[in-house]
Design a protein around this motif. Structure first.
Motif, mmCIF file in Angstrom:
data_model
loop_
_atom_site.group_PDB
_atom_site.id
_atom_site.type_symbol
_atom_site.label_atom_id
_atom_site.label_comp_id
_atom_site.label_asym_id
_atom_site.label_seq_id
_atom_site.Cartn_x
_atom_site.Cartn_y
_atom_site.Cartn_z
ATOM 1 N N HIS A 113 39.312 53.158 35.408
ATOM 2 C CA HIS A 113 38.508 52.405 36.364
ATOM 3 C C HIS A 113 39.228 51.107 36.682
ATOM 4 O O HIS A 113 39.909 50.538 35.825
ATOM 5 N N ALA A 114 39.069 50.636 37.907
ATOM 6 C CA ALA A 114 39.732 49.403 38.312
ATOM 7 C C ALA A 114 38.957 48.758 39.442
ATOM 8 O O ALA A 114 38.239 49.427 40.195
ATOM 9 N N CYS A 115 39.108 47.440 39.564
ATOM 10 C CA CYS A 115 38.533 46.724 40.697
ATOM 11 C C CYS A 115 39.200 47.217 41.978
ATOM 12 O O CYS A 115 40.436 47.248 42.057
ATOM 13 N N ARG A 143 39.545 45.799 44.780
ATOM 14 C CA ARG A 143 40.185 44.751 45.576
ATOM 15 C C ARG A 143 41.456 44.212 44.933
ATOM 16 O O ARG A 143 42.339 43.706 45.634
ATOM 17 N N CYS A 144 41.561 44.287 43.583
ATOM 18 C CA CYS A 144 42.740 43.719 42.920
ATOM 19 C C CYS A 144 43.358 44.648 41.883
ATOM 20 O O CYS A 144 44.339 44.285 41.231
ATOM 21 N N MET A 197 39.005 47.909 34.677
ATOM 22 C CA MET A 197 37.610 47.540 34.428
ATOM 23 C C MET A 197 36.961 48.604 33.544
ATOM 24 O O MET A 197 37.396 49.762 33.523
ATOM 25 N N ALA A 233 33.787 51.512 37.353
ATOM 26 C CA ALA A 233 34.194 51.271 38.737
ATOM 27 C C ALA A 233 33.317 50.184 39.350
ATOM 28 O O ALA A 233 32.123 50.409 39.609
ATOM 29 N N ALA A 234 33.876 48.997 39.563
ATOM 30 C CA ALA A 234 33.133 47.881 40.132
ATOM 31 C C ALA A 234 34.111 46.800 40.556
ATOM 32 O O ALA A 234 35.219 46.709 40.035
ATOM 33 N N THR A 235 33.682 45.982 41.509
ATOM 34 C CA THR A 235 34.484 44.835 41.916
ATOM 35 C C THR A 235 34.400 43.764 40.833
ATOM 36 O O THR A 235 33.316 43.463 40.332
ATOM 37 N N CYS A 236 35.552 43.206 40.481
ATOM 38 C CA CYS A 236 35.586 42.229 39.389
ATOM 39 C C CYS A 236 34.940 40.919 39.831
ATOM 40 O O CYS A 236 34.844 40.625 41.034
ATOM 41 N N CYS A 288 37.017 38.669 42.292
ATOM 42 C CA CYS A 288 37.075 39.113 43.691
ATOM 43 C C CYS A 288 35.726 38.952 44.393
ATOM 44 O O CYS A 288 35.689 38.767 45.613
ATOM 45 N N LEU A 289 34.633 39.053 43.633
ATOM 46 C CA LEU A 289 33.321 38.794 44.226
ATOM 47 C C LEU A 289 33.189 37.326 44.615
ATOM 48 O O LEU A 289 32.649 36.995 45.672
#
Length: 241
Positions: A55-57, A59-60, A64, A67-70, A73-74
Motif C-alpha cells: 500500500h502507498a500514498c 500522491r507521493c 502506508m 491504501a490512503a493519502t498520507c 499530502c492531505l
C-alpha cells in the motif's frame, strides 16, 4: 579495462539489444548469480522476492499500512497528480540502483526497467515519458544519466513517446543525499526549466530512479506545470520509506 559478459550482452545494434549475443551469453541473475529468466538478468526466485509495496500514498508513493493519502499530502497537496514506485528501496534495490547510478552497470538498469514496465503497464497512460535530467556538469562527470537509462527501455516496452529534452536542469545543485528535507527544497528552487520550443503534452510521467522526500520530482513538476502541462505523474523505480 576488460570487457565484461554483461557489457558484451548489452551491445546495441541500431539502438536495440543484440539478440545473437544474448543467445551466446544467456541471462545470469545480477542478485544471486543463478541462471536468469528468459531475456532477463534476474532469476525467478529473486524476481518474486523483489520488495513490492503493498500500500502507498497515491500522491507521493510513501509506503502506508493501508491504501490512503498520507497526512502530509492531505495537508499540502504536491504538484504531482500521482506518484508510483515499482519497489520499496530495500534489498536488492539498494544494491542494484547504486550499481546503475554510480558504477555504469547498465545491465542493472536494463533489468530494473523491465521490472518497472511490468509494474506500470496498467497505469493511466501518459502522452510522454520525461526523465528527470542531470545538469550538464554532472552529466559530463558521470558520462550518462541514470534516469534516461531507465526511461529509454521503459518507453520501448510500454510503447510510449520519450521526450528526453523537454525538461532541462537549469542550474547545478548540491547533492540531495547530503541535505535534510528543508534544505533539499531550497536547493532545487529554479533548478529546472522547460524547453520553450517544445510542443507540450497534456499528460506526462516523470521518470527517476529513487524518490526520497520528493523534492526533486516536485521541483520538476512545478516547472512543467508553469509551462502549461496539465497533468504530471511520477514513475520511479524505488521509494525510500
Amino acid at each position: 579495462m576488460p570487457v565484461t559478459v554483461n557489457q558484451i550482452r548489452q551491445s546495441r545494434v541500431d539502438g536495440k539489444w543484440c539478440a545473437p549475443l544474448c543467445w551466446l551469453f544467456p541471462p545470469r541473475c545480477l542478485v544471486c548469480g543463478d541462471p536468469g529468466l528468459p531475456g532477463r538478468d534476474l532469476c525467478a526466485a529473486c524476481h518474486v522476492a523483489l520488495p513490492r509495496p503493498r500500500h502507498a500514498c497515491p500522491r507521493c508513493a510513501l509506503p502506508m499500512p493501508e491504501a490512503a493519502t498520507c497526512p502530509a499530502c492531505l495537508a499540502r497537496p504536491p504538484p504531482l497528480e500521482a506518484a508510483h514506485a515499482a519497489f520499496d528501496y530495500a534489498f536488492p534495490l539498494d544494491r542494484l540502483l547504486p550499481r546503475l547510478k554510480f558504477h555504469r552497470d547498465f545491465s542493472a538498469g536494463w533489468v530494473l526497467a523491465q521490472c518497472m514496465a511490468e509494474r506500470f503497464a496498467g497505469l493511466p497512460r501518459p502522452q510522454a515519458l520525461v526523465p528527470v535530467p542531470l545538469h550538464r556538469e554532472r552529466l559530463r562527470q558521470r558520462g550518462y544519466d541514470q534516469a534516461l537509462e531507465l526511461a529509454r527501455p521503459l518507453a520501448r516496452a510500454l510503447d510510449l513517446p520519450l521526450h528526453a529534452g523537454l525538461l532541462q536542469r537549469a542550474k547545478a545543485t548540491r547533492a540531495q543525499s547530503r541535505l535534510d528535507a528543508e534544505a533539499r527544497g531550497r536547493n532545487l528552487r529554479g533548478a529546472f526549466r522547460v524547453d520553450a520550443r517544445a510542443t507540450l503534452p497534456a499528460h506526462v510521467a516523470l521518470i527517476d530512479d529513487v524518490m526520497t522526500t520528493g523534492a526533486t520530482l516536485h521541483a520538476a513538476a512545478r516547472a512543467l506545470r508553469a509551462a502549461g502541462v496539465a497533468r504530471i505523474d511520477a514513475w520511479v523505480c524505488a521509494r525510500v520509506a
